[in-house]
Design a protein around this motif. Structure first.
Motif, PDB file in Angstrom:
ATOM      1  N   PHE A  63       0.924  -1.421   0.168  1.00 48.33           N
ATOM      2  CA  PHE A  63       0.123  -0.371   0.154  1.00 48.33           C
ATOM      3  C   PHE A  63       0.876   0.744   0.295  1.00 48.33           C
ATOM      4  O   PHE A  63       0.430   2.239   0.105  1.00 48.33           O
ATOM      5  CB  PHE A  63      -1.319   0.033   1.361  1.00 48.33           C
ATOM      6  CG  PHE A  63      -2.336  -0.777   1.222  1.00 48.33           C
ATOM      7  CD1 PHE A  63      -3.400   0.031   1.318  1.00 48.33           C
ATOM      8  CD2 PHE A  63      -1.848  -2.293   0.218  1.00 48.33           C
ATOM      9  CE1 PHE A  63      -4.220  -0.569   1.347  1.00 48.33           C
ATOM     10  CE2 PHE A  63      -2.809  -2.565   0.360  1.00 48.33           C
ATOM     11  CZ  PHE A  63      -4.721  -1.442   0.783  1.00 48.33           C
ATOM     12  N   ALA A  64       1.903   1.445   0.801  1.00 53.21           N
ATOM     13  CA  ALA A  64       2.565   2.277   0.735  1.00 53.21           C
ATOM     14  C   ALA A  64       3.713   2.468  -0.565  1.00 53.21           C
ATOM     15  O   ALA A  64       3.310   3.606  -0.803  1.00 53.21           O
ATOM     16  CB  ALA A  64       3.491   2.537   1.942  1.00 53.21           C
ATOM     17  N   ALA A  65       4.186   1.454  -0.770  1.00 56.11           N
ATOM     18  CA  ALA A  65       5.265   1.830  -1.448  1.00 56.11           C
ATOM     19  C   ALA A  65       4.211   2.175  -3.528  1.00 56.11           C
ATOM     20  O   ALA A  65       4.450   3.164  -4.223  1.00 56.11           O
ATOM     21  CB  ALA A  65       5.856   0.222  -1.945  1.00 56.11           C
ATOM     22  N   HIS A  66       2.581   1.690  -2.979  1.00 59.48           N
ATOM     23  CA  HIS A  66       2.068   1.897  -4.923  1.00 59.48           C
ATOM     24  C   HIS A  66       1.388   3.497  -4.024  1.00 59.48           C
ATOM     25  O   HIS A  66       0.345   3.862  -5.103  1.00 59.48           O
ATOM     26  CB  HIS A  66       1.324   0.749  -5.186  1.00 59.48           C
ATOM     27  CG  HIS A  66       2.279  -0.237  -5.637  1.00 59.48           C
ATOM     28  ND1 HIS A  66       3.411  -0.298  -6.975  1.00 59.48           N
ATOM     29  CD2 HIS A  66       2.759  -1.187  -4.977  1.00 59.48           C
ATOM     30  CE1 HIS A  66       3.703  -0.895  -7.084  1.00 59.48           C
ATOM     31  NE2 HIS A  66       3.779  -1.700  -5.858  1.00 59.48           N
ATOM     32  N   TRP A  67       0.923   3.928  -3.460  1.00 57.56           N
ATOM     33  CA  TRP A  67       0.396   4.406  -2.126  1.00 57.56           C
ATOM     34  C   TRP A  67      -0.926   4.682  -2.668  1.00 57.56           C
ATOM     35  O   TRP A  67      -1.843   5.309  -3.323  1.00 57.56           O
ATOM     36  CB  TRP A  67       0.695   5.974  -3.384  1.00 57.56           C
ATOM     37  CG  TRP A  67       2.076   6.787  -3.178  1.00 57.56           C
ATOM     38  CD1 TRP A  67       3.450   6.455  -2.218  1.00 57.56           C
ATOM     39  CD2 TRP A  67       2.819   8.005  -3.994  1.00 57.56           C
ATOM     40  NE1 TRP A  67       4.475   6.983  -3.112  1.00 57.56           N
ATOM     41  CE2 TRP A  67       4.468   7.834  -3.515  1.00 57.56           C
ATOM     42  CE3 TRP A  67       2.251   9.078  -4.741  1.00 57.56           C
ATOM     43  CZ2 TRP A  67       5.058   8.623  -3.917  1.00 57.56           C
ATOM     44  CZ3 TRP A  67       3.245  10.308  -5.517  1.00 57.56           C
ATOM     45  CH2 TRP A  67       4.143  10.083  -4.987  1.00 57.56           C
ATOM     46  N   ILE A  68      -0.973   3.442  -2.553  1.00 62.46           N
ATOM     47  CA  ILE A  68      -2.700   3.047  -2.315  1.00 62.46           C
ATOM     48  C   ILE A  68      -3.749   3.506  -0.493  1.00 62.46           C
ATOM     49  O   ILE A  68      -3.490   3.159   0.124  1.00 62.46           O
ATOM     50  CB  ILE A  68      -2.643   1.624  -2.115  1.00 62.46           C
ATOM     51  CG1 ILE A  68      -1.772   1.004  -3.288  1.00 62.46           C
ATOM     52  CG2 ILE A  68      -4.584   1.280  -2.484  1.00 62.46           C
ATOM     53  CD1 ILE A  68      -1.811  -0.708  -3.655  1.00 62.46           C
ATOM     54  N   LYS A  69      -4.103   4.967  -0.966  1.00 67.60           N
ATOM     55  CA  LYS A  69      -5.175   5.039  -0.201  1.00 67.60           C
ATOM     56  C   LYS A  69      -6.438   4.424   0.415  1.00 67.60           C
ATOM     57  O   LYS A  69      -6.308   4.637   1.114  1.00 67.60           O
ATOM     58  CB  LYS A  69      -5.909   6.580  -0.396  1.00 67.60           C
ATOM     59  CG  LYS A  69      -4.505   7.260  -0.801  1.00 67.60           C
ATOM     60  CD  LYS A  69      -5.277   8.816  -1.106  1.00 67.60           C
ATOM     61  CE  LYS A  69      -3.726  10.245  -1.213  1.00 67.60           C
ATOM     62  NZ  LYS A  69      -3.664  11.187  -1.846  1.00 67.60           N
ATOM     63  N   ARG A  70      -6.968   3.598  -0.583  1.00 66.12           N
ATOM     64  CA  ARG A  70      -8.545   3.055  -0.664  1.00 66.12           C
ATOM     65  C   ARG A  70      -8.422   2.093  -1.613  1.00 66.12           C
ATOM     66  O   ARG A  70      -7.736   2.051  -2.799  1.00 66.12           O
ATOM     67  CB  ARG A  70      -9.744   3.833  -0.951  1.00 66.12           C
ATOM     68  CG  ARG A  70     -10.461   3.350  -0.478  1.00 66.12           C
ATOM     69  CD  ARG A  70     -10.890   3.549   0.704  1.00 66.12           C
ATOM     70  NE  ARG A  70     -11.880   2.877   0.909  1.00 66.12           N
ATOM     71  CZ  ARG A  70     -11.940   2.500   2.965  1.00 66.12           C
ATOM     72  NH1 ARG A  70     -10.915   2.882   3.380  1.00 66.12           N
ATOM     73  NH2 ARG A  70     -12.795   1.604   3.074  1.00 66.12           N
ATOM     74  N   CYS A  71      -9.075   0.781  -1.269  1.00 67.01           N
ATOM     75  CA  CYS A  71      -8.787  -0.425  -2.352  1.00 67.01           C
ATOM     76  C   CYS A  71     -10.125  -0.732  -2.159  1.00 67.01           C
ATOM     77  O   CYS A  71     -10.469  -1.581  -0.833  1.00 67.01           O
ATOM     78  CB  CYS A  71      -7.263  -1.668  -1.284  1.00 67.01           C
ATOM     79  SG  CYS A  71      -7.898  -2.985  -2.323  1.00 67.01           S
ATOM     80  N   SER A  72     -10.899  -0.743  -2.967  1.00 69.31           N
ATOM     81  CA  SER A  72     -11.598  -1.039  -3.305  1.00 69.31           C
ATOM     82  C   SER A  72     -12.239  -2.967  -3.112  1.00 69.31           C
ATOM     83  O   SER A  72     -13.341  -3.761  -3.323  1.00 69.31           O
ATOM     84  CB  SER A  72     -12.511  -0.976  -4.797  1.00 69.31           C
ATOM     85  OG  SER A  72     -11.713  -1.358  -6.067  1.00 69.31           O
TER      86      SER A  72
END
Length: 112
Positions: A31-40
């Motif tokens: 999540f951090a490496a790909h800047w994922i704020k929200r995963c549906s």
């Protein structure tokens, strides 16, 4: 920063047991490496590592839905599949806004 770790697994072969070590990264690091704020929708296919992932990750509140095949430890089979499934659901639902969880199937794994 992504932290790589080594995971060693044992597997049964026609000649006995063998070991394989692979590089791993945590779900939090992905999540951090790909800047994922929200995963549906998160599809976990991790051959019994889902218990550890659910217990250790800090990103569950940022996931809307999780689908997986739940692996049940053979050593706890006497507790029953339904009880172990409820335990896993409680583990995922420990966060204030838990994801919807779909357990597609359960599989009893051999403990090694």
């Amino acid at each position: 920063m992504t932290r790589w770790a080594a995971l060693s697994t044992m597997r049964r072969t026609p000649r006995g047991w063998s070991s394989e070590t692979v590089e791993c990264v945590t779900l939090d690091d992905v999540f951090a490496a790909h800047w994922i704020k929200r995963c549906s929708w998160l599809k976990l296919d991790c051959e019994s590592a889902e218990w550890s992932i659910a217990a250790k990750t800090g990103v569950l509140a940022r996931v809307d839905r999780i689908s997986l095949e739940l692996h049940l430890p053979a050593s706890r089979q006497s507790e029953g599949g339904e009880a172990l499934t409820r335990e896993f659901i409680a583990l995922v639902h420990r966060v204030p806004t838990p994801p919807t969880l779909t357990v597609a199937s359960t599989v009893c794994m051999v403990d090694i």
